[in-house]
Design a protein around this motif. Structure first.
Motif, PDB file in Angstrom:
ATOM      1  N   PRO A  17      20.338  34.627  33.711  1.00 29.41           N
ATOM      2  CA  PRO A  17      21.497  33.697  33.887  1.00 29.41           C
ATOM      3  C   PRO A  17      22.759  34.463  34.251  1.00 29.41           C
ATOM      4  O   PRO A  17      22.960  35.229  33.645  1.00 29.41           O
ATOM      5  N   ARG A  18      23.560  33.516  34.947  1.00 25.74           N
ATOM      6  CA  ARG A  18      24.910  34.419  35.417  1.00 25.74           C
ATOM      7  C   ARG A  18      25.900  34.256  34.241  1.00 25.74           C
ATOM      8  O   ARG A  18      25.977  33.377  33.496  1.00 25.74           O
ATOM      9  N   ARG A  19      26.599  35.371  34.032  1.00 25.85           N
ATOM     10  CA  ARG A  19      27.746  35.566  33.183  1.00 25.85           C
ATOM     11  C   ARG A  19      28.927  35.616  33.933  1.00 25.85           C
ATOM     12  O   ARG A  19      29.355  36.171  34.971  1.00 25.85           O
ATOM     13  N   THR A  20      29.893  34.819  33.171  1.00 21.45           N
ATOM     14  CA  THR A  20      31.210  34.997  34.152  1.00 21.45           C
ATOM     15  C   THR A  20      31.876  36.176  33.804  1.00 21.45           C
ATOM     16  O   THR A  20      31.708  36.950  32.734  1.00 21.45           O
ATOM     17  N   LEU A  21      32.750  36.490  34.871  1.00 20.54           N
ATOM     18  CA  LEU A  21      33.208  38.016  34.728  1.00 20.54           C
ATOM     19  C   LEU A  21      34.574  37.864  33.956  1.00 20.54           C
ATOM     20  O   LEU A  21      35.453  36.813  34.278  1.00 20.54           O
ATOM     21  N   GLY A  22      34.837  38.801  33.155  1.00 20.44           N
ATOM     22  CA  GLY A  22      36.068  38.658  32.337  1.00 20.44           C
ATOM     23  C   GLY A  22      37.319  39.243  33.273  1.00 20.44           C
ATOM     24  O   GLY A  22      37.133  39.817  34.339  1.00 20.44           O
ATOM     25  N   GLY A  24      39.034  41.965  32.840  1.00 15.05           N
ATOM     26  CA  GLY A  24      39.250  43.420  32.589  1.00 15.05           C
ATOM     27  C   GLY A  24      37.935  43.738  33.892  1.00 15.05           C
ATOM     28  O   GLY A  24      38.483  44.811  34.527  1.00 15.05           O
ATOM     29  N   ARG A  25      36.787  43.004  33.928  1.00 13.42           N
ATOM     30  CA  ARG A  25      36.113  43.502  34.900  1.00 13.42           C
ATOM     31  C   ARG A  25      36.467  43.183  36.186  1.00 13.42           C
ATOM     32  O   ARG A  25      36.274  43.995  37.130  1.00 13.42           O
ATOM     33  N   LEU A  26      37.091  42.247  36.586  1.00 15.87           N
ATOM     34  CA  LEU A  26      37.903  41.688  37.928  1.00 15.87           C
ATOM     35  C   LEU A  26      38.700  42.789  38.365  1.00 15.87           C
ATOM     36  O   LEU A  26      38.748  43.409  39.257  1.00 15.87           O
ATOM     37  N   LEU A  27      39.565  42.984  37.173  1.00 13.98           N
ATOM     38  CA  LEU A  27      40.845  44.281  37.678  1.00 13.98           C
ATOM     39  C   LEU A  27      40.064  45.510  37.855  1.00 13.98           C
ATOM     40  O   LEU A  27      40.295  46.097  38.697  1.00 13.98           O
ATOM     41  N   GLY A  28      38.906  45.899  37.156  1.00 15.50           N
ATOM     42  CA  GLY A  28      38.196  47.180  37.401  1.00 15.50           C
ATOM     43  C   GLY A  28      37.675  47.218  38.841  1.00 15.50           C
ATOM     44  O   GLY A  28      37.737  48.290  39.225  1.00 15.50           O
ATOM     45  N   GLY A  29      36.910  46.138  39.185  1.00 15.99           N
ATOM     46  CA  GLY A  29      36.299  46.232  40.493  1.00 15.99           C
ATOM     47  C   GLY A  29      37.395  46.169  41.548  1.00 15.99           C
ATOM     48  O   GLY A  29      37.213  46.963  42.577  1.00 15.99           O
ATOM     49  N   ALA A  30      38.397  45.629  41.370  1.00 12.97           N
ATOM     50  CA  ALA A  30      39.628  45.620  42.347  1.00 12.97           C
ATOM     51  C   ALA A  30      40.318  47.079  42.455  1.00 12.97           C
ATOM     52  O   ALA A  30      40.469  47.340  43.542  1.00 12.97           O
TER      53      ALA A  30
END
Length: 68
Positions: A17-22, A24-30
């Protein structure tokens, strides 16, 4: 011994199942993307002088052959 048959609720399917990204995870990927892009741009800027083709004297031509 109890024979347990799988029920519909036990089957999750081939994908998790898909989990929503937090945030922190979005900023880390950016940040990772920004570092990679800036590294590529920096490498191109540093390599640009080496890629310039400037006409110059022919190497190895003796001065006597030029008539001097």
């Amino acid at each position: 011994m109890e024979d347990r048959m799988p029920h519909h609720d036990d089957f999750t399917g081939p994908t998790a199942p898909r989990r929503t990204l937090g945030i922190g995870r979005l900023l880390g990927g950016a940040l990772v993307g920004l570092v990679l892009i800036s590294g590529l741009i920096g490498a191109l800027l540093l390599a640009r002088p080496a890629l310039d083709v400037a006409p110059g004297p022919v190497p190895g031509a003796p001065e006597a052959a030029e008539g001097h």
